[in-house]
Design a protein around this motif. Sequence first.
Motif, short mmCIF file in Angstrom:
data_model
loop_
_atom_site.label_atom_id
_atom_site.label_comp_id
_atom_site.label_asym_id
_atom_site.label_seq_id
_atom_site.Cartn_x
_atom_site.Cartn_y
_atom_site.Cartn_z
N GLU A 264 0.85 -1.19 0.00
CA GLU A 264 0.00 0.00 0.00
C GLU A 264 0.88 1.24 0.00
N THR A 265 0.52 2.22 -0.83
CA THR A 265 1.30 3.45 -0.93
C THR A 265 0.42 4.66 -0.70
N VAL A 266 1.04 5.72 -0.22
CA VAL A 266 0.35 6.99 0.03
C VAL A 266 1.29 8.13 -0.31
N LEU A 267 0.78 9.15 -0.97
CA LEU A 267 1.51 10.41 -1.15
C LEU A 267 0.67 11.51 -0.53
N THR A 268 1.26 12.25 0.38
CA THR A 268 0.52 13.25 1.14
C THR A 268 1.45 14.41 1.48
N ARG B 233 3.72 0.43 2.78
CA ARG B 233 3.73 -0.69 3.71
C ARG B 233 3.38 -1.98 2.97
N LYS B 234 3.74 -3.10 3.55
CA LYS B 234 3.57 -4.41 2.92
C LYS B 234 2.31 -5.09 3.43
N ARG B 235 1.57 -5.69 2.50
CA ARG B 235 0.44 -6.54 2.90
C ARG B 235 0.96 -7.93 3.21
N CYS B 236 0.61 -8.43 4.40
CA CYS B 236 1.16 -9.70 4.87
C CYS B 236 0.31 -10.87 4.41
N ALA B 237 0.82 -12.08 4.63
CA ALA B 237 0.14 -13.28 4.15
C ALA B 237 -1.24 -13.46 4.78
N ASP B 238 -1.42 -12.95 6.00
CA ASP B 238 -2.72 -13.09 6.66
C ASP B 238 -3.61 -11.87 6.44
N ASN B 239 -3.26 -11.04 5.42
CA ASN B 239 -4.01 -9.84 5.04
C ASN B 239 -3.95 -8.73 6.09
N THR B 240 -2.99 -8.83 7.02
CA THR B 240 -2.66 -7.68 7.85
C THR B 240 -1.58 -6.89 7.12
N PHE B 241 -1.09 -5.80 7.72
CA PHE B 241 -0.08 -4.97 7.07
C PHE B 241 1.08 -4.71 8.02
N SER B 242 2.24 -4.51 7.43
CA SER B 242 3.40 -4.07 8.20
C SER B 242 3.21 -2.61 8.59
N ASP B 243 4.13 -2.09 9.38
CA ASP B 243 4.14 -0.65 9.63
C ASP B 243 4.50 0.07 8.33
N PHE B 244 4.13 1.35 8.24
CA PHE B 244 4.49 2.15 7.08
C PHE B 244 5.97 2.55 7.14
N LEU C 109 -3.59 0.30 -2.91
CA LEU C 109 -2.99 -1.02 -2.98
C LEU C 109 -2.30 -1.25 -4.32
N VAL C 110 -1.02 -1.65 -4.27
CA VAL C 110 -0.26 -2.01 -5.46
C VAL C 110 -0.18 -3.54 -5.47
#
Length: 215
Positions: free
Chosen positions: A157-161, A195-206, A172-173
């Motif tokens: 997942e990416t964000v530009l702000t 941040r990375k989407r994990c195998a269990d559909n949670t996410f890492s920290d940004f 989501l990429v």
Amino acid sequence: MKIIISIVLILGLCTAGCIGDSPYDPQAKCGTPTNLTFEKGNNQLSWNMISQGEGYYEIQYGEPGFSLGKGTTVVTSKNSYSLPLYKNNKYDLYVRKNCGIDNGRSNWAGPITVLASNTTTCIKPGYATYSKTTSSVYSSTFDATVTWENDGVSAYETVLTISSAPPASGELVVLGQKAIYTGLSKTMNYNFFVRKRCADNTFSDFYGPYSIKWD
């Protein structure tokens, strides 16, 4: 501000078939990494730092005995990387240096065969980089293409702000490791997060904020 998420893998941030296994020239002026070391606790592969040329390192890994070009490739600007491995699985690990067009790629170092003692599939990206273009020196806007450290297979997942605070979510990429932002103001400072989407559909920290600006 318009965002386009690309599904094209660039700069070698992709599976091994994208990067290939041939150097830019048969006798690349780029030293081969040595002293490959594997830390079981965090599945971190490390090696000696190569001083020749600007560039980055390419790691290729897969099941024991895999042929180079058939494994998964990750890219990092550092001389270590915590690989997304699964507990009790064996892997062959290789690494080489990409020293840029002038100095080419080194030979592959390895393999070393390791047994992962932990599952480490949800590590946040460690760095990002970007390139920028503009239609004219007189234009008030520019475009930025952002890439980041990735494991070659996961979604991000990416964000530009303009804020420096980590966002709650992002775009989501799914099949690529770059984001293209168009129509950015040359007078504004932007912050990029990923941040990375994990195998269990949670996410890492940004990872971020990573500053993007024209000057």
